[in-house]
Design an enzyme around this catalytic site. Structure first.
Site, PDB file in Angstrom:
ATOM      1  N   GLN A   1      15.752  -0.061   5.239  1.00  0.00           N
ATOM      2  CA  GLN A   1      14.635  -0.014   6.231  1.00  0.00           C
ATOM      3  C   GLN A   1      13.799  -1.276   6.642  1.00  0.00           C
ATOM      4  O   GLN A   1      13.623  -1.467   7.766  1.00  0.00           O
ATOM      5  CB  GLN A   1      13.674   1.118   5.726  1.00  0.00           C
ATOM      6  CG  GLN A   1      12.383   1.351   6.332  1.00  0.00           C
ATOM      7  CD  GLN A   1      11.342   1.772   5.486  1.00  0.00           C
ATOM      8  OE1 GLN A   1      11.410   2.250   4.289  1.00  0.00           O
ATOM      9  NE2 GLN A   1      10.221   2.797   6.069  1.00  0.00           N
TER      10      GLN A   1
ATOM     11  N   GLN B   1      -8.140  -8.447   8.447  1.00  0.00           N
ATOM     12  CA  GLN B   1      -7.109  -7.507   8.194  1.00  0.00           C
ATOM     13  C   GLN B   1      -7.628  -6.138   8.854  1.00  0.00           C
ATOM     14  O   GLN B   1      -7.941  -5.332   8.174  1.00  0.00           O
ATOM     15  CB  GLN B   1      -6.636  -7.323   6.887  1.00  0.00           C
ATOM     16  CG  GLN B   1      -5.393  -6.740   6.608  1.00  0.00           C
ATOM     17  CD  GLN B   1      -4.593  -6.626   5.336  1.00  0.00           C
ATOM     18  OE1 GLN B   1      -4.316  -5.658   4.679  1.00  0.00           O
ATOM     19  NE2 GLN B   1      -4.380  -7.833   4.795  1.00  0.00           N
TER      20      GLN B   1
ATOM     21  N   SER C   1     -11.388  -7.497   5.813  1.00  0.00           N
ATOM     22  CA  SER C   1     -10.516  -6.665   6.170  1.00  0.00           C
ATOM     23  C   SER C   1     -11.408  -5.465   6.615  1.00  0.00           C
ATOM     24  O   SER C   1     -12.285  -4.992   5.831  1.00  0.00           O
ATOM     25  CB  SER C   1      -9.526  -6.030   5.005  1.00  0.00           C
ATOM     26  OG  SER C   1      -8.692  -4.791   5.572  1.00  0.00           O
TER      27      SER C   1
ATOM     28  N   TRP D   1       0.855  -1.335   0.141  1.00  0.00           N
ATOM     29  CA  TRP D   1      -0.040  -0.084   0.006  1.00  0.00           C
ATOM     30  C   TRP D   1       0.657   1.260   0.191  1.00  0.00           C
ATOM     31  O   TRP D   1       1.709   1.353   0.770  1.00  0.00           O
ATOM     32  CB  TRP D   1      -1.120   0.125   1.139  1.00  0.00           C
ATOM     33  CG  TRP D   1      -1.629   1.215   1.312  1.00  0.00           C
ATOM     34  CD1 TRP D   1      -2.721   1.856   0.252  1.00  0.00           C
ATOM     35  CD2 TRP D   1      -2.292   1.787   2.761  1.00  0.00           C
ATOM     36  NE1 TRP D   1      -3.303   2.660   1.023  1.00  0.00           N
ATOM     37  CE2 TRP D   1      -3.125   2.925   2.143  1.00  0.00           C
ATOM     38  CE3 TRP D   1      -1.582   1.684   3.813  1.00  0.00           C
ATOM     39  CZ2 TRP D   1      -3.461   3.699   3.025  1.00  0.00           C
ATOM     40  CZ3 TRP D   1      -2.281   2.502   4.728  1.00  0.00           C
ATOM     41  CH2 TRP D   1      -3.312   3.643   4.566  1.00  0.00           C
TER      42      TRP D   1
ATOM     43  N   GLU E   1      16.105  -3.577   8.815  1.00  0.00           N
ATOM     44  CA  GLU E   1      15.964  -3.405  10.434  1.00  0.00           C
ATOM     45  C   GLU E   1      14.738  -3.651  10.882  1.00  0.00           C
ATOM     46  O   GLU E   1      14.558  -4.348  11.914  1.00  0.00           O
ATOM     47  CB  GLU E   1      16.167  -1.565  10.421  1.00  0.00           C
ATOM     48  CG  GLU E   1      17.483  -1.301  10.319  1.00  0.00           C
ATOM     49  CD  GLU E   1      18.498  -2.147  11.257  1.00  0.00           C
ATOM     50  OE1 GLU E   1      18.236  -1.983  12.663  1.00  0.00           O
ATOM     51  OE2 GLU E   1      19.632  -2.636  11.093  1.00  0.00           O
ATOM     52  N   ASN E   2      13.582  -3.291  10.044  1.00  0.00           N
ATOM     53  CA  ASN E   2      12.278  -3.754  10.708  1.00  0.00           C
ATOM     54  C   ASN E   2      12.093  -5.203  10.902  1.00  0.00           C
ATOM     55  O   ASN E   2      11.227  -5.706  11.638  1.00  0.00           O
ATOM     56  CB  ASN E   2      11.118  -3.108   9.745  1.00  0.00           C
ATOM     57  CG  ASN E   2      10.885  -1.574   9.968  1.00  0.00           C
ATOM     58  OD1 ASN E   2      11.723  -1.022  10.945  1.00  0.00           O
ATOM     59  ND2 ASN E   2      10.446  -1.107   9.079  1.00  0.00           N
TER      60      ASN E   2
ATOM     61  N   GLY F   1       5.420  -1.783   5.247  1.00  0.00           N
ATOM     62  CA  GLY F   1       5.973  -1.410   3.905  1.00  0.00           C
ATOM     63  C   GLY F   1       7.205  -0.831   4.198  1.00  0.00           C
ATOM     64  O   GLY F   1       7.779  -0.459   5.237  1.00  0.00           O
TER      65      GLY F   1
ATOM     66  N   ASP G   1       1.623  -9.089   0.955  1.00  0.00           N
ATOM     67  CA  ASP G   1       0.096  -8.620   0.761  1.00  0.00           C
ATOM     68  C   ASP G   1      -0.100  -7.593  -0.077  1.00  0.00           C
ATOM     69  O   ASP G   1       0.773  -6.506  -0.047  1.00  0.00           O
ATOM     70  CB  ASP G   1      -0.181  -8.293   2.306  1.00  0.00           C
ATOM     71  CG  ASP G   1      -1.484  -7.564   2.175  1.00  0.00           C
ATOM     72  OD1 ASP G   1      -2.637  -8.537   2.405  1.00  0.00           O
ATOM     73  OD2 ASP G   1      -2.003  -6.445   2.182  1.00  0.00           O
TER      74      ASP G   1
ATOM     75  N   TYR H   1      -4.721  -0.947  -5.019  1.00  0.00           N
ATOM     76  CA  TYR H   1      -3.243  -0.175  -4.632  1.00  0.00           C
ATOM     77  C   TYR H   1      -2.806   0.258  -5.981  1.00  0.00           C
ATOM     78  O   TYR H   1      -2.376  -0.636  -6.869  1.00  0.00           O
ATOM     79  CB  TYR H   1      -2.498  -1.204  -3.874  1.00  0.00           C
ATOM     80  CG  TYR H   1      -2.652  -1.603  -2.524  1.00  0.00           C
ATOM     81  CD1 TYR H   1      -3.858  -0.829  -1.814  1.00  0.00           C
ATOM     82  CD2 TYR H   1      -2.185  -2.658  -1.924  1.00  0.00           C
ATOM     83  CE1 TYR H   1      -4.199  -1.230  -0.597  1.00  0.00           C
ATOM     84  CE2 TYR H   1      -2.449  -3.049  -0.497  1.00  0.00           C
ATOM     85  CZ  TYR H   1      -3.403  -2.203  -0.048  1.00  0.00           C
ATOM     86  OH  TYR H   1      -3.941  -2.580   1.358  1.00  0.00           O
TER      87      TYR H   1
END
Length: 315
Positions: free
Chosen positions: A289, A177, A151, A21, A292-293, A283, A49, A54
């Protein structure tokens, strides 16, 4: 990476999923998309996902190109149906016609023969829930969809869908969701208990509260290059940048600093503290990035840390 069951099934999904998204097919180019998918898979992510809406199909196309050549059984692909895809009066909602046609279009864009998890992106007040449930059941029987979910449905709507499936001896939805984060906990009151009773689990979106829980907005301003500074994509985060939320984010950041973790890693680990959450969707616009996440999947927050987080300032 760790894995949890998808709803009441035997299908295992990574506790962190790569989402699309506001990124894939729009703010992120194809080369970066492919690099992000490669990094996610290397980090143990098997759950990807997306949704037809989107970037109006462009996210599915970009993801489809990125997974070309990846062994299909190594992936759990999820996409969604509901929002209007054109001005055609029937090209929206959860009618049998739109569900069937949208599934065919998503399969084509993703370049696959089946969707692992097909989700009703919102409830449709204009379509009887029985019609939607039967359409999903038929897609499962046809082998085009393995499981289906919902969702942002209320507890009552989820209960009604399960009851409709039970009346026909068909297939219930297996997941919901919702939005869920340290700053957004509304599903805890009714949705999570209802889902637990029915066997559904949560696949949560915006676990970092649109990026607010990364700490990058600590000064109350959107730094250059952030989602908050992007006038095309900041309508969701701007209302969240409030003094009360910034105080909570500062509290999370202080706890994270004491643990030697990033605020994002703590926020993601907090969401995953409950087994009711099968996976949290993250995302990313940069490989670093994402890398690390993904470390958050291996973080266990102690009862003492959870108690300390609960001491965050209230409204």
């Amino acid at each position: 990476m760790r894995y949890r069951p998808l709803g009441p099934t035997g299908c295992q999904v990574s506790t962190l999923a790569l989402g699309s998204w506001l990124t894939l097919g729009s703010s992120v180019d194809q080369a970066t998309t492919s690099a992000l998918v490669k990094e996610a898979l290397a980090g143990g992510v098997n759950f990807l996902d997306t949704a037809d809406i989107y970037a109006r199909g462009e996210a599915e196309l970009a993801l489809g190109r990125a997974i070309a050549g990846v062994r299909r059984q190594d992936l759990v692909l999820a996409t969604k149906v509901f929002w209007p895809m054109s001005d055609n009066v029937n090209d929206k909602g959860l009618s049998r016609k739109h569900v069937m046609e949208s599934c065919a279009n998503s399969l084509r864009r993703l370049g696959t023969d089946y969707i692992d998890l097909y989700q009703c992106h919102r409830p449709d007040p204009d379509t009887p829930v029985e019609e939607t449930v039967r359409a999903m059941e038929d897609l499962v029987r046809q082998g085009k969809v393995l499981y289906w979910g919902v969702s942002v449905w209320s507890a009552a709507q989820i209960q009604a869908a399960c009851a409709a499936a039970d009346r026909s001896g068909g297939y219930r939805p297996i997941t919901n969701q919702p939005e869920y984060s340290f700053l957004q906990r509304s599903i805890e009151a009714e949705v999570m208990p209802a889902c637990a009773a029915l066997g559904l689990t949560q696949i949560v979106w915006s676990p970092l509260a649109q990026g607010l829980l990364t700490g990058k907005y600590a000064a109350g301003r959107a730094p250059a290059g952030s989602r908050g500074a992007d006038e095309q994509r900041n309508k969701f985060i701007k209302p969240m940048i409030t003094p009360a939320n910034l105080a909570r984010v500062a509290h999370v950041a202080a706890v994270a600093a004491d643990l030697g973790l990033t605020p994002a890693q703590v926020a993601l680990a907090w969401v995953l503290r409950t087994r009711q959450v099968s996976s949290a969707i993250v995302g990313a616009t940069r490989v670093e990035q994402l890398r690390e996440n993904l470390k958050a999947a291996d973080v266990d927050l102690s009862p003492e840390t959870l108690a300390r987080l609960d001491e965050a300032p209230a409204d």
